[in-house]
Every structure is written in structure tokens, then in C-alpha cells.
Scaffold this active site. Structure first.
Site, short mmCIF file in Angstrom:
data_model
loop_
_atom_site.label_atom_id
_atom_site.label_comp_id
_atom_site.label_asym_id
_atom_site.label_seq_id
_atom_site.Cartn_x
_atom_site.Cartn_y
_atom_site.Cartn_z
N HIS A 1 34.56 38.15 43.71
CA HIS A 1 34.41 39.32 42.83
C HIS A 1 33.07 39.38 42.12
O HIS A 1 32.90 40.10 41.14
CB HIS A 1 35.53 39.36 41.77
CG HIS A 1 36.90 39.37 42.37
ND1 HIS A 1 37.42 40.48 43.00
CD2 HIS A 1 37.83 38.40 42.48
CE1 HIS A 1 38.61 40.19 43.45
NE2 HIS A 1 38.90 38.95 43.16
N ARG B 1 26.48 49.82 29.85
CA ARG B 1 25.27 49.03 29.61
C ARG B 1 24.37 49.14 30.83
O ARG B 1 24.74 49.74 31.83
CB ARG B 1 25.65 47.56 29.43
CG ARG B 1 26.50 47.09 30.62
CD ARG B 1 26.67 45.63 30.70
NE ARG B 1 27.78 45.26 31.56
CZ ARG B 1 27.73 45.13 32.88
NH1 ARG B 1 26.61 45.39 33.52
NH2 ARG B 1 28.79 44.78 33.58
N GLU C 1 47.83 48.57 39.85
CA GLU C 1 46.96 49.40 40.67
C GLU C 1 47.29 49.17 42.13
O GLU C 1 47.58 48.04 42.53
CB GLU C 1 45.49 49.03 40.46
CG GLU C 1 44.79 49.81 39.39
CD GLU C 1 43.31 49.44 39.29
OE1 GLU C 1 42.72 49.76 38.26
OE2 GLU C 1 42.77 48.82 40.23
N LYS D 1 41.26 49.46 29.55
CA LYS D 1 41.42 49.98 30.92
C LYS D 1 42.47 51.07 30.98
O LYS D 1 42.31 52.04 31.74
CB LYS D 1 41.81 48.83 31.85
CG LYS D 1 40.74 47.76 31.88
CD LYS D 1 40.56 47.21 33.27
CE LYS D 1 39.25 46.47 33.30
NZ LYS D 1 38.98 45.90 34.62
#
Lengths: 166, 504, 504, 166
Positions: free
Chosen positions: B235, B292, B200, B116
Site C-alpha cells: 500500500h 496537502r 467498502e 472517512k
């Protein structure tokens, strides 16, 4: 034959008589005519006063699970005799010991409480993994952990008693 | 053209991929675990090979066995589906070593995107806006304090190697910072073997908008428009659609260009998805890229008319993309619902078991990508996704009407599913208006599915249950007198079967 | 908007119509015969009313009973589907008298079109080319001789009130004229109660191309492109597609304009179809108009994105068409296969009976409009159409690949179907190239479905049968020793069930 | 156990032995390993040397109807004993009287031949209506109409003998 049925908070008295393929039903002073056919495993076609319903019904003693297009209903049905004997109403077992059972086969990931520890209603007591998901099983009542019957890492079956709360 | 393709997956996605292969005239090879001898993907394939015991670590994640099967069966290429080995950079390398084609991007693209922090840095360098925060690991609690005062609360602490909703924590204020710092690092270490974390900014009620990209091995890259995936529970996406009801042609152009830029930054080829968060002002931020095929790819297929799996196969064969950006047109609207084996009336607990009855909706505008059949036993070992129901309509309203109609037709008897929960979302006024964000479910939908049902319907349920009880009662009292010669009414037969069922 | 619609039909088309009603929020009322208590259209509807015994003349054709049900149930409109009452001009009149809306064209349009001589005259006047021949009844054998010498042989003699492949004869030369004249008149009299016949030129190997039109009650009329229905067996369409592989944009424009002209000539409104024959030179001739929804309407829906049943509902409500001709775009290609309960290995004899197993294909590009379910008993009284399988692809090649894939997935266990016959057509090189006309099946396809199968597959069939026989043998010899405690292998159970089945 | 199987014009010798869930099969000197699971009514999943087949099998005495994705096969299977006794080969009944039966329930629309009339092989003898279709039933052999057991307009069942040809 007269039955007592409970759906959520509501109580119904239902009178049923069969003539051939047709059932005559009285409920809350209204009358219904029902024509019933079995379509598949646990699946029925009901015509009630010419309204068509595809209904899935599955029962376990008093408890009936009824699935209509619009949703799923839990209906408890007692014959009049059973009803009079006070089987209906608040579940008796809530008053004494309660089992926390695994609703599905899986594996115990974590035990959140110890024996003798206090639990609140709805508080998690044990985590079982199934289908790649960790699922917290909760105590259905306030009380004290009486017994823990499994260990972390153990595989459990559906319906197996994991923890007993008093 | 590949003559034979191995699909290293199970369930609906394995079948989806095999359908594309079969349409293109390619042979299909399935792999299966001991729990999946009767799974639909095995029945669907031309060939099938056992690769190990039920747990995925011993079967569907066994790179060595899968490659061995590919070689011995004569498959030339491997499609990983999603999940399992799809985003493991070691798998394409292993394929390459074995002389097999991996149907997906390069190992290097997967690796770059998988980290990330690296991908945040690369996107920033490429001019793609990322969610404000750090592009380096947080070294200490003190450093975190400094960062927090710049970023502002609430903020998110995230594991640098995390994913799947694990290793992240929402921090509302300074007082929570220290404990969250310790907890996230420790969870990150235990879950991913690495305690690097980063910060974040927390976006309040963002929309989740992602862009489908297609890139070939010759440097061509296009996007196929967006999908909105804001309807999430814990989520987890459960309803996705294309186009997004909040999208404008201008924003689509801007975000699409950024998506292509993101893909180019990691030299991407194959089908990929660039995920963004969009805030209330229409500002958007790169969240991550999925290297993907996505679960929700069908909504894009229905709207653009392009078969993404076939596109993946073409790209893997080294062919150039047959489309330019100007060939891509969105037509109408599509919505997907994910159908899970879980009980919405009981805290969404998984509900494996035998499917006793199955009615799959059909008719105009309906597509079902499923992995189950009547009589199939849903195993306890894998993801609870049973099927994806997708509807296309000439506009969003028609797509919503169609998927609502189809959800009413869907009948899965024997196990619990989230169908009633999905119906509830689809009937909510805010959803119908397109007023959705990632907090939609928490804000609008309660888990229980029984309330607000008209009294007449409740009476129908009571009547049905009472008739069922009546027949069991009659049946029980007459049981001693029963003989095989007796004519048994259909209902009685039903009652008896139900009775047998509970005693099993 | 209608609140409640009665569907005066059964099977797949009743369900198709109800799906549209449900999506638009309209209640649905089914009618059913005594043979159809367990039919899917009844299960699918909100309400259902018994209207009579199994034969259609006593149930689905009983205008009086159907209108009575509509009124007592509070339905405001009646959709006739196709067949049964759909093209009977008396039915819309009866609806009107009862204050109900007939979802279809006016009685007058149906009447005009229903008479073949009248419609040939009207089309000729409107400038629509008709198949060369007469527009008046043939008065005598002498007159027929004169006409024949003008039209030329081969020619067709047709009943003026005929239809459904009855009351027509192909005449190759003068020597056959007299006997064909007598036979056609007598058949016409006995089948339709009218011995008027007329002459049409016989077109050699034409293609059957039809145009879908939509017209509202305000004078707006558009066409939705063509369908090619050349794949026919005994004048019965079995595979239809849109667009036609022989169509050019210029010809489409010309034929589309003629189709609109034909519809306007009879003041048509609702959905309708104008059928043409197209010869080898690209010349086309009006054949007839169908004043109802066609069986094959889904291919047009998939290609244009327009829901024709919803369009019919809108038009019946008196709303103006929401589209102009320039809004109509064809995208990709669609093919439909009609799946019948009939035995292609035994002269296509009907095959009613119980459906023991049913796997309906799904996935990308596949639509199934069906009227059956697992456990359903297909009755002997009605049309043998079980389902319509439709595939969409970005081009004809993909549509063909998808429907071939889907036909392989389709499994109907318990009764014979034409699935193997359909597969055979779809695999024929001439079909794949689009080289089709109305004689395609006679020319290319033999009925038997067994030949040309690879030896390896034959061995698989032999192995499967031998294992089945083995288990029955084992089972039979062990039978005396069997007890309920014994563990019975899955296969043995199978063997026993098969055994029970044959003794039923 | 050894079986003789006929498929179309071909004759096969099949040797079968079962070990647990697995069958070992010898056919034309080739060996196969088959793993078989019942999936539904008359529906099986076969893995034969790792090739996957969904097979529908239905049997009536010797006759097996096997449906694969690619088509439908009629396979006659006899145990070795039966095979040696000459049960296989040309159907015996073709030599004497033959019944023309209705393959489906329906209604007799038309009788095309009279008693004692000659018929050719494949010539229509009777028309039965079912599912809105008129179906001509044909004589399976050349011969003479011996008997007509039904009248026009009569309803008939599946398998009912309508006409006998000698």
C-alpha cells in the site's frame, strides 16, 4: 594467486597476477586484463578488457558485496588455502544454533514466539520498528526458540542478537 | 508577500519548500530535532531552531514549540510539508490563534476530509462516485452480514478514522467475516482510539489515479490533470507518473470535473489531491482526498510547468489563482521513483546509516528532489525516503528511458537502498507497456535483485571481488614490513581502508 | 538504429552525448588521454580506450587513432561533441572512408561554412543579410582605404580563416588603419597559415542572437527558436538564454526563416546554429554558422522539449525529421550558466586541481550537465568548463529566480570557479530586466566579488575564520600531549586536516 | 582567546571562548553563540545565533579563505600576540623584491619583458598557457625586472617563480 569465488550457485576459480597497475586474470579459461583506480570511498573504476565499470566494493571477511550499475552481487572469495580447508560451501552455522540479529538500530515492538516454541524456516519471530516501519525478523531455519534476549519496547543496535533458534 | 516562512518538516520536502521560498525571495526558517543537527534541511535554511529530542512526538509533532519558534523568529507563515502535522486540523487552528498563516487548506476542510465516513457522505451528496459500501459505521456483526450480502465478496473492512494502510482487512467470504469484524474493530481502537468501521467493496486489480487540484480563497478551483500511482508495495506508492498511460481526454475531463466537485464540496483551498480507484471498465470511484502537498507532486509540475509550492504560497497569501482551467496544458510525460533506505534483498528492512558515497543523476530531463548528502548519517527515527528521482520526456517512452538511464547513474554507497528494485520494475515489459495496476508488484516482481543477470556481468562481479581479496591478501602478508616511507598503490590503500572499515 | 556509438570528446559534452545514446539503447565507447584515466566520461561509458598522451594534439585530435578504436570496438558511428574534431571537414571524410557514420553535417557543409568569405558570399546570394563589409579578401592597404570610406568607422578587420576571437581587430579611425592592416594580416598568417583578411562594419553594442536549426538528409529543415548569448567575457559566452528577452514573434519568424535559408544554402543536415548580431534598431546580420552541437544547446531543449542529441542521432541514421515547423512550440524560459575553473578575483586565471567537495544543485527546474565529481582532479590540458547549470521557469522571471537559487546551492570546494562572478551578473538589475548586449559585462560588472556585501555577512566570515584559527591554536598548543586515545572534537579534526593540507 | 582579524580594509577584534560544542564570541561589542559541525572536507555547518551557514574554510598561515553562499571572503587572522608584533598591516614583501609566480601548472607561451626592463604596477610580464587559455601574469608593483627564471615553451608548476621584480 588463486582464489575460489562463489556467486549464487556458481563456483569460480580465479587466478590473479599483478604487473604494475594492471591485473592479469584467468577465470574459466578466459583471460582478462583489468586496470583499477580508486575513485572514492569503496568506489573503483575498473577497465576490464576495455569495458568500463564503476564498482562499489565492500567486504567483510570472505563476503564481498559488489554493486554494479546493473545490480548488487554477493560474492564469497576464499584464498586457495582457505578453499581447500572447506571454509566455503554451505554455511556451517546453519547446522547448529542460529542468531536472529537486528539488521538495523531500532526498537522491539513485539515478540512473536516464546522460548521452546517451534518455528518454521522463514517464520517471523520478532518485530523491530525503525524509520517508522515495523519489520518482522524471520527465523533463517526450522527449529526451536532457544533464547530470547530482549524485551518488548527495548531499543536495539544493529547486529544485536535478539533471539537464538536451535 | 511573506517575508519569512517556517517549514515544519524535515528531509526532501522541507528542502523542496525552501527552494520555492528562496526563489520567491522569502526567508526560510527550519526546525530540527536533536537527531537532525547535520540534516540537509537545516543546512539549507536561513535560520534553524532546535525543537526537541529525536522522536517526532517530542519534536516535529510539537505544535506548541513550532509555533513558538515561528513567532520568535518573525516568520509569518508555516508550511507543514506532508506527514507530521500536515493533516492535523488542530494545527491550522493553532496557527490562526497565534496570528500565523497556515500554508494549506482550512482546518474545517481537513476535518471533514479526515473522517472517512463524513467524506464518503459528502461526496455522495455532491454526486461524486465513491467506492460502493456504507457511509455509516457498522453497528453489529448482524448488520455487517446484511451489508455484506448486498455489497458482495470480496469486501474491505476499514477503520473510519484510519489511514496509512492500518486498520483495514480484506474479507474473501462469509466464513472470514466474524473474525475480521472483531480484529478490525480492535485494531482501529488501539491505533486510532475509535472502533467505528465501515464496509467498502473490494475492487479487483484497480488502478490508482489521482487528480491534482488547486483552489484559491476566492472560489476558483482548477485541476492539473492526473497522476497514476498504481505501482505500490504494501500500500506504499513507489513509482508515480503523469499522465496515466490509460487516460483518455474524455475520461480526464470527467474525472477532473469530479475532482473539482470533490474539492468544492469541502470548500477546499490550497493544493489538494483527489484519489480515485479505476476498475477495468474505466469506472472510477472516489477513494479519499489528501489535504496537502503530495510526495509525488513533481510529476505534475514537470508536465504542467506549474510550481505547486509557489501556488500554495500565493493562495495562502490570499491571492487569486493566476490560471484558469483552459490555461493548463499537459506536455510530455513524467515519472517519479521514490528512493528509500531499505534492503530489497532482505525483506525491505530499513537501512539507516552513513552515506559514504553519493552520485546523483543529472542531465537532460532529470530532476532530483533529495534530502541527503555525502557524509550524512540517515537517522533511525524518521521515514526512510531519501530522495525522489523524477524524469520528464516528450512522451512516456522517453520518460521511461530517461529514468532508467538515471537509475543506472544513481549511486548511494554505504547503505542499502531500493534502487535495484526500482530498476527491475522499470525494465519490466508490462511496465514499459503501461499495463499496470495496484497488484503489479505482487504479480510481476520478485524481491531478489540478482537473478537474470548476464553471465558476463557475473564474471565482472567475481573479478572485482577477487581483485579486492587479492589486495587484502597481499596487504596482510606485507603488513609487518610496512613503513610510512613505502609507496602504497592506490588499490592497497583501498584494501586497507576496507579493512579498517570492517574492524570499526 | 546504431548499436554502438563512439564519442570523440571528453568532459560534460561526452557525457551529455552518452546519456542520449544510453536512453536510446545504444552502447557507448569513450576515448581518453593519459590525463583522463579517472575522468567521468570514461567512467560513464560502456567501453573506454586510451588514445594517447595528455596534449589534445596527441590524443583527442588524433583522427587516425579514434577511427581505429571505432573500428576495433565495433562502433558504427562517431559523435564529435563540440571543439576538437567537430568542425574539421577532414574528420567526416575519414569516417566515411572507414565505413563509419559521422554524427553531424557533411564535410562539404563544414568546409563551406568554415571559410568566412565563402559563407558571406553564399549567404548574400541566398538573401540572408550579412554584417556589412566585404565578401572578398582585401588586396592592399589602398583598397582597404576605399572600403573603409564606404563602410565607415569603427570597423573590424577579420582573418578569413579565423575564429575563436583570434585574428580580428577593431579600428576606430583612419589613423589606425595601416598598423591594424599589417597586424591582422601577420596574426592571421601566424595563427591560421593564411593572411587573407576582410572588412566588417563594427556594430556598436549588438545583441548576440542565434537560431537552432535541425535538418535531415531528405531536405527537411526547421528552426527551434532563438538563444540569446549576449553575456560574454572576452568574446566567450558565459550566460545564454531562450527565448531572448528582446524577441517578438514577428522578428522570430523573420530570423527563423533566414536561419533556415542559411542552412539550406550550404545543403546542411544535422543540428546547426546560425548566429546573428542584432543592433539597436532590430536589424539583424548573419555572423557565422556553427556546424555542430553548441555548448548552450540545453536552453533550447528545455524550452522546446526536444532532445537535440537524439535528433542528431536520428538524422545521422538517415531518418526523416519527426517534426514540422508547426510542431515546435516554445514553453517558458531557460537560462544557462557556464561554470569554469577560473579565478574571478585573480584576472580569471585558470584553476585546475582536485575537487574536494561538490554539491550540485537540484530540485524544480534545474538541470546540470557536468563532467566532474568529488575527488576528481581537473587536468591542466583542456578547456576549463566544469559544468553547465541550466534552469527552466514558466517565464523569464522564474528562470532567473531558479538559476539564482541554484547558483547559491552550487558548491565546488578545492578549486576556484567563476560561481561568484555568475551570481553577481544574475543579481544585476539590468540583467534582470533583460537589458543586455555583448558589452554588458564590461559596462556593468567588475571582476572582484567581495564588494557590496552586507556588514553582517562580513562578520560571519570573520567569526568562521576566527573559530578556525582558535582551533588551530588550541590544537597546536595541545599537540605534544595528544595521544590516539584522546577524544578529538570534530572541529579539531578539521583544524588538523586543514593543517595537513597546507603542508602537502 | 583574542584574535585580530582583517577583512578588506576593516579590522576586527574577536574574543572566543568554547564551552563544549558551543563557542561564545564577542566582536565589536556584539555577542554571538556559534554551534559548529564538520560536514565534509573543509566544509562546516555553522549556526550563529540560529542563523544557518554552510561555510567552506581553508587556511594558509594567517590567511583564511571563507566561502559563503553569498561569496568568498579573504580573512587574515592573528592571535593577539602576533597582532601586537605587527605581523598584520601592509604586506612586508611589497617593499623589496617581488616574485611573479605561476598560480597554476601550465606552459610559458611568451615572455613580455627583458631583464633590467622597467615595469609598471599591473603590467604584464609573462604569458602562461593552461586549460587552453593564454594568461598574462602581471607585476604586482612598479619596478625593474631583476631575473627571468624560465624560457618560452617551458612547462611550469603551480607556485613556481617565473620572474622577479625589484
Amino acid at each position: 594467486m588463486i582464489f575460489e569465488a562463489n556467486l549464487g550457485q556458481e563456483r569460480y576459480l580465479v587466478e590473479i597476477a599483478r604487473e604494475g597497475e594492471v591485473y592479469n586474470i584467468k577465470i574459466k579459461d578466459k583471460e582478462y586484463v583489468a586496470d583499477v583506480r580508486k575513485i572514492g570511498e569503496a568506489l573503483y573504476s575498473l577497465l576490464i578488457n576495455n569495458h568500463s565499470y564503476d564498482v562499489e566494493i565492500r567486504s567483510n571477511r570472505y563476503s564481498h558485496s559488489v554493486v554494479l550499475r546493473e545490480g548488487c552481487f554477493q560474492v564469497d572469495v576464499y584464498s586457495q588455502r582457505e578453499g581447500r580447508m572447506g571454509v566455503s560451501g554451505a554455511p556451517l552455522e546453519m547446522l547448529g544454533k542460529v542468531d536472529v540479529c537486528s539488521p538495523m538500530p531500532g526498537r522491539v515492538v513485539k515478540i512473536l514466539k516464546e522460548v521452546d516454541e517451534q518455528v518454521r524456516e522463514g517464520e517471523g519471530v520478532i518485530v523491530v520498528e525503525a524509520m517508522k516501519m515495523e519489520n518482522e525478523l524471520r527465523s533463517p531455519k526450522e527449529g526451536r526458540v532457544l533464547e530470547i534476549r530482549v524485551a518488548e519496547g527495548k531499543a536495539v543496535n544493529a547486529g544485536e542478537v535478539l533471539v537464538v533458534v536451535e | 508577500m511573506f517575508k519569512k516562512v517556517l517549514v515544519a518538516n524535515r528531509g526532501e520536502i522541507a528542502i523542496r519548500v525552501m527552494r520555492a521560498c528562496r526563489e520567491m525571495g522569502m526567508g526560510t526558517v527550519a526546525v530540527y530535532s536533536e537527531a537532525d543537527r547535520q540534516a540537509l534541511h537545516l543546512r539549507f535554511a536561513d535560520e534553524a531552531y532546535l525543537i526537541g529530542p529525536p522522536p517526532s512526538a517530542e519534536s516535529y509533532l510539537r505544535t506548541d514549540k513550532i509555533i513558538e519558534v515561528a513567532k520568535s523568529s518573525g516568520a509569518q507563515a508555516i508550511h507543514p510539508g506532508y506527514g507530521f502535522l500536515a493533516e492535523n486540523p488542530k494545527f491550522p487552528l493553532a496557527c490562526q490563534e497565534a496570528g500565523l498563516v497556515f500554508i494549506g487548506p482550512s482546518a474545517e476542510s481537513i476535518r471533514l476530509i479526515g473522517s472517512k465516513l463524513t467524506s464518503r457522505r459528502m461526496m455522495t451528496e455532491a454526486g461524486v462516485p465513491v467506492v460502493p459500501g456504507t457511509c455509516e459505521g457498522v453497528g453489529s456483526l448482524e448488520q455487517l452480514g446484511d451489508i455484506a450480502s448486498k455489497v458482495g465478496f470480496p469486501l474491505m473492512l476499514k477503520a473510519a478514522t484510519g489511514g496509512g494502510g492500518k486498520g483495514l482487512r480484506l474479507v474473501h467470504g462469509e466464513e472470514e467475516l466474524a473474525s475480521a469484524y472483531r480484529a478490525t474493530r480492535s485494531e482501529s481502537q488501539s491505533s486510532f482510539g475509535d472502533d467505528t468501521i465501515y464496509v467498502e467493496k473490494y475492487l479487483d486489480c484497480p488502478r490508482h489515479i489521482e487528480f491534482q487540484v488547486l483552489a484559491d480563497q476566492h472560489g476558483n478551483c482548477i485541476h492539473l490533470g492526473e497522476r497514476e500511482c498504481s505501482i505500490q508495495r504494501r500500500h506504499q506508492k513507489i513509482i508515480e507518473e503523469s499522465p496515466s498511460p490509460m487516460m483518455t481526454p474524455e475520461l480526464r475531463k470527467k474525472m477532473g470535473e469530479m475532482a473539482i466537485r470533490a474539492a468544492r464540496a469541502v470548500c477546499y483551498y490550497s493544493a489538494g489531491t483527489v484519489e480515485f480507484l479505476v476498475d477495468g471498465n474505466g469506472d472510477f470511484y472516489f477513494l479519499e482526498m489528501n489535504t496537502r502537498l503530495q510526495v509525488e507532486h513533481p510529476v505534475t509540475e514537470l508536465v504542467t510547468g506549474i510550481d505547486l509550492v509557489k501556488a500554495q504560497l500565493l493562495i495562502a497569501e490570499g491571492k487569486p489563482l493566476p490560471w484558469k482551467q483552459e490555461d493548463i496544458h499537459q506536455r510530455g510525460a513524467a515519472i517519479e521513483c521514490r528512493i528509500y533506505a531499505e534492503d530489497p534483498d532482505n525483506n525491505f528492512l530499513p537501512s539507516p546509516g552513513k552515506i559514504l558515497g553519493l552520485t546523483i543523476p543529472a542531465g537532460p530531463g532529470i530532476r532530483d528532489d533529495g534530502g541527503i548528502y555525502e557524509g550524512y548519517e540517515v537517522p533511525i527515527y524518521y521515514d526512510p525516503l531519501l530522495s525522489k528521482l523524477v524524469a520528464w520526456g516528450s512522451d512516456r517512452q522517453e520518460a521511461v528511458q530517461r529514468i532508467r538511464r538515471a537509475l543506472q547513474e544513481y549511486k548511494i554507497v554505504g547503505i542499502k537502498t531500493n534502487l535495484p528494485f526500482l530498476r527491475k520494475i522499470l525494465e519490466h515489459k508490462a511496465f514499459i507497456k503501461g499495463e499496470i495496476d495496484t497488484h503489479f508488484i505482487n504479480r510481476h516482481i520478485t524481491a531478489g535483485t540478482m537473478e537474470e543477470v548476464p553471465a558476463a556481468l557475473r564474471e565482472v562481479a567475481v573479478i572485482a571481488a577477487a581483485i579486492h581479496a587479492y589486495e587484502r591478501e597481499i596487504n596482510r602478508t606485507q603488513q609487518p614490513a610496512r613503513s610510512s616511507q613505502q609507496k602504497i598503490s592506490r588499490w592497497k590503500e583501498a584494501g586497507r581502508q576496507a579493512f579498517l572499515h570492517q574492524n570499526r
